[in-house]
Enzyme design. Structure first.
Site, short mmCIF file in Angstrom:
data_model
loop_
_atom_site.label_atom_id
_atom_site.label_comp_id
_atom_site.label_asym_id
_atom_site.label_seq_id
_atom_site.Cartn_x
_atom_site.Cartn_y
_atom_site.Cartn_z
N SER A 23 -57.10 -9.01 31.16
CA SER A 23 -56.25 -10.17 30.83
C SER A 23 -56.13 -10.38 29.33
O SER A 23 -55.48 -11.33 28.89
CB SER A 23 -56.81 -11.42 31.50
OG SER A 23 -58.18 -11.60 31.18
N THR A 155 -19.25 -41.93 37.60
CA THR A 155 -19.98 -41.62 38.84
C THR A 155 -19.14 -40.55 39.50
O THR A 155 -17.91 -40.55 39.38
CB THR A 155 -20.11 -42.85 39.78
OG1 THR A 155 -18.80 -43.28 40.13
CG2 THR A 155 -20.86 -44.00 39.12
N HIS A 156 -19.79 -39.61 40.18
CA HIS A 156 -19.10 -38.46 40.77
C HIS A 156 -18.30 -37.69 39.71
O HIS A 156 -17.31 -37.04 40.02
CB HIS A 156 -18.14 -38.88 41.89
CG HIS A 156 -18.74 -39.85 42.86
ND1 HIS A 156 -19.47 -39.45 43.95
CD2 HIS A 156 -18.76 -41.20 42.87
CE1 HIS A 156 -19.89 -40.52 44.61
NE2 HIS A 156 -19.47 -41.60 43.97
N SER A 277 -17.99 -15.79 20.04
CA SER A 277 -17.70 -14.74 21.01
C SER A 277 -17.37 -13.46 20.25
O SER A 277 -16.76 -13.51 19.18
CB SER A 277 -16.52 -15.15 21.88
OG SER A 277 -15.89 -14.01 22.43
N LYS A 283 -13.67 -19.04 19.78
CA LYS A 283 -14.74 -19.64 20.56
C LYS A 283 -15.89 -20.20 19.72
O LYS A 283 -16.29 -19.63 18.72
CB LYS A 283 -15.33 -18.61 21.53
CG LYS A 283 -14.44 -18.30 22.70
CD LYS A 283 -14.15 -19.54 23.52
CE LYS A 283 -14.18 -19.32 25.00
NZ LYS A 283 -15.30 -18.78 25.61
N GLU A 290 -26.65 -24.25 27.29
CA GLU A 290 -26.59 -23.44 28.51
C GLU A 290 -27.91 -22.74 28.79
O GLU A 290 -28.38 -22.67 29.93
CB GLU A 290 -25.46 -22.40 28.39
CG GLU A 290 -24.09 -23.05 28.44
CD GLU A 290 -22.95 -22.12 28.09
OE1 GLU A 290 -21.80 -22.53 28.18
OE2 GLU A 290 -23.21 -20.94 27.70
N TYR A 317 -64.31 -19.21 42.85
CA TYR A 317 -63.38 -18.46 42.00
C TYR A 317 -62.94 -17.17 42.69
O TYR A 317 -63.75 -16.46 43.28
CB TYR A 317 -64.04 -18.13 40.65
CG TYR A 317 -63.15 -17.29 39.75
CD1 TYR A 317 -62.23 -17.88 38.91
CD2 TYR A 317 -63.21 -15.89 39.79
CE1 TYR A 317 -61.39 -17.11 38.10
CE2 TYR A 317 -62.39 -15.11 38.99
CZ TYR A 317 -61.48 -15.73 38.16
OH TYR A 317 -60.65 -14.97 37.38
N GLN A 322 -56.60 -15.76 37.76
CA GLN A 322 -56.22 -15.23 36.45
C GLN A 322 -54.70 -15.29 36.25
O GLN A 322 -54.21 -15.33 35.12
CB GLN A 322 -56.72 -13.79 36.33
CG GLN A 322 -56.34 -13.10 35.03
CD GLN A 322 -57.10 -11.79 34.85
OE1 GLN A 322 -58.30 -11.82 34.61
NE2 GLN A 322 -56.43 -10.66 34.97
N LYS A 325 -52.47 -17.95 33.91
CA LYS A 325 -52.21 -17.99 32.47
C LYS A 325 -50.79 -17.66 32.07
O LYS A 325 -50.15 -18.41 31.34
CB LYS A 325 -53.20 -17.08 31.75
CG LYS A 325 -54.54 -17.72 31.67
CD LYS A 325 -55.61 -16.80 31.19
CE LYS A 325 -56.92 -17.25 31.79
NZ LYS A 325 -56.94 -17.14 33.27
N1 ARG Z 1 -59.93 -13.26 33.03
C1 ARG Z 1 -60.51 -14.10 34.03
C2 ARG Z 1 -59.55 -15.22 34.39
O1 ARG Z 1 -58.67 -15.45 33.64
C3 ARG Z 1 -61.78 -14.69 33.52
C4 ARG Z 1 -62.77 -14.99 34.59
C5 ARG Z 1 -63.32 -13.75 35.12
N2 ARG Z 1 -64.26 -13.98 36.12
C6 ARG Z 1 -64.59 -13.03 36.98
N3 ARG Z 1 -65.46 -13.35 37.86
N4 ARG Z 1 -64.13 -11.83 36.91
O2 ARG Z 1 -59.65 -15.86 35.40
#
Ligand code: ARG
Length: 459
Positions: A23, A155-156, A277, A283, A290, A317, A322, A325
């Site tokens: 990651s 309206t509308h 354009s 234009k 947009e 977990y 992951q 992110k």
């Molecule tokens: N890169 C992992 C994440 O973003 C970090 C946590 C990793 N934990 C694990 N048990 N492999 O979630």
């Protein structure tokens, strides 16, 4: 490849598996939060006697050095490490030796990443609030400037009743004000510290979790360690807040696009916020509006990604998490850009006041007021409505606006009309008589502006 967990393995990780699993390419964005969290962890471990003062000093100095070097560009975060946590720990150990290896005592990457994300989102909430405040300031200026810029309210998408540009912009002020309120609420639930939850079941070391929480300016430590490492509710809330912001920006963009069209010509965008354009030289396109409208879909998609990722996570977990992110970062970058561009676009555009006014005059937006005038002369509203319907039809057939009719024409439809009707149905009078709280009349709009000013000053 540099991994924290080689001990139990005999064989090498498959190359594809390594890059699929890693990651670092996106979580490197969390370097500052990761270091900040590690520093708090180490200070807490020293306070509770798990680490010595010497180790603490060495680790803190090492972490500060890494932070400085990353920020100055001297240290590059490279993808030979699996994630930002491994990178920081590896560089630390390389730089300070033995003590670096003690950093991870009583901690898992699960509570570490949960912490990093919360620290990051907390900052982003504050930053986003700042950008929204900037946008609200631009909107408030427009509200102040245009208390008597008349325009049709729709309206509308059909002309309905006359309003002012100030009143119209005031509606967006309320939307973005609510967005700030939602960010504030989300911050409350985000601001609990998960560090010290370990992999899922806490740790056997005597951690002082409240102390860590205090060092990192959280309101408190989270209550359940299994929940702590797998909770991303706050992130979903945040992305839902961002989705609403985008929905509001998209609605405003839509109006700008309509207003900027050749047919409406209510507004002209500044050259700096328009594009041309490649084939049609005449234009001047509202691409920014947009794109904002388009990117709204993208942020909804990010929210959907998170909702879907989280729906099947058994406690605690799992690596699926992951995936939080890239979706979160994408939404943050998109929304930040869109808010800032909207502020710039609004600040620099030119409203065609005369065109807007003429559009309100031409669109029978005073029809309700003509009916109200008759009601004032004792005609029941339902009858008045029917008379005015006839008037509108007559005007359409003769290409007139209502106030262009002669007294004879008025009286031919309803004998109750008098000379004072012209004054009563002028655009200004129509707006001015709307004096209820929240209406476009001068007193309520000035009150709205006053209140908005106080709100912004206290934000
Ligand atoms: N890169 C992992 C994440 O973003 C970090 C946590 C990793 N934990 C694990 N048990 N492999 O979630």
């Amino acid at each position: 490849m540099a991994q924290l967990w080689g001990g139990r393995f005999k064989g090498e990780t498959n190359e594809l598996v390594y890059s699929f699993n890693a990651s670092i390419n996106f979580d490197k964005r969390l370097y500052r939060q990761d270091i900040e969290g590690s520093k708090a962890h180490v200070r807490m471990l020293t306070k509770t006697g798990v680490l010595t003062k010497e180790d603490e000093d060495a680790i803190l100095a090492g972490l500060d050095g890494i932070l400085k070097d990353i920020e100055s560009g001297r240290l590059e975060i490279t993808s030979e490490y699996e994630d930002i946590h491994s990178f920081v720990e590896a560089v630390l150990t390389e730089r300070i030796g033995e003590a670096g290896k003690r950093l991870h005592t009583g901690r898992s990457r699960n509570d570490q990443v949960a912490l990093d994300m919360k620290l990051y989102i907390r900052e982003e909430i504050d930053e986003m609030t700042g950008y929204l405040k900037g946008l609200l300031e631009v909107i408030l200026n427009l509200m102040k400037e245009h208390v008597d810029t008349y325009m049709p309210g729709f309206t509308h998408l059909q002309k309905a009743q006359p309003v002012t540009l100030s009143h119209h912009m005031g509606a967006y002020f309320e939307m973005f004000r609510r967005d700030i309120g939602r960010l504030k609420d989300t911050r409350v639930r985000t601001n609990e510290c998960p560090l010290g939850s370990g992999a899922l079941a806490g740790t056997t070391y005597p951690l002082d979790r409240e102390y860590t929480a205090e060092l990192l300016e959280f309101d408190r430590a989270t209550r359940n360690s299994m929940d702590s490492v797998s909770d991303r509710d706050y992130l979903i809330e945040f992305l839902s807040d961002l989705s609403l912001i985008m929905m509001h920006l998209s609605r405003l963009s839509e109006e700008i696009i309509i207003w900027n069209s050749n047919e409406y010509s209510f507004v002209e965008l500044d050259d700096a916020y328009s594009t041309g354009s490649s084939i049609m030289p005449q234009k001047k396109n509202p691409d920014i509006a947009e794109l904002t409208r388009g990117k709204c879909g993208r942020v909804y998609g990010d929210l959907m990604t998170l909702l879907t990722v989280m729906k099947g996570i058994p406690l605690a977990y799992d690596k699926d998490i992951q995936e939080d992110k890239e979706a979160a970062f994408d939404a943050i970058d998109t929304v930040t850009g869109c808010i800032r561009l909207m502020a710039g676009m609004l600040e620099t555009c030119k409203f065609n006041i005369a065109v807007m006014k003429q559009s309100a005059v031409k669109g029978f937006t005073n029809a309700t007021d003509v009916a109200d005038y008759l009601v004032g002369r004792g005609v029941p509203f339902r009858d008045a409505h029917a008379y005015v319907g006839k008037i509108v039809l007559y005007c359409i057939e003769h290409d007139l606006s209502i106030e262009e009719m002669s007294m004879d024409e008025f009286k031919a439809i309803c004998p109750e009309f008098r000379e004072d009707v012209y004054e009563a149905i002028s655009l200004q009078a129509c707006v001015e008589r709307r004096r209820t709280k929240g209406a476009p009349g001068i007193d309520p709009i000035k009150e709205e502006i006053r209140e908005a000013e106080i709100y912004l000053n206290n934000l």
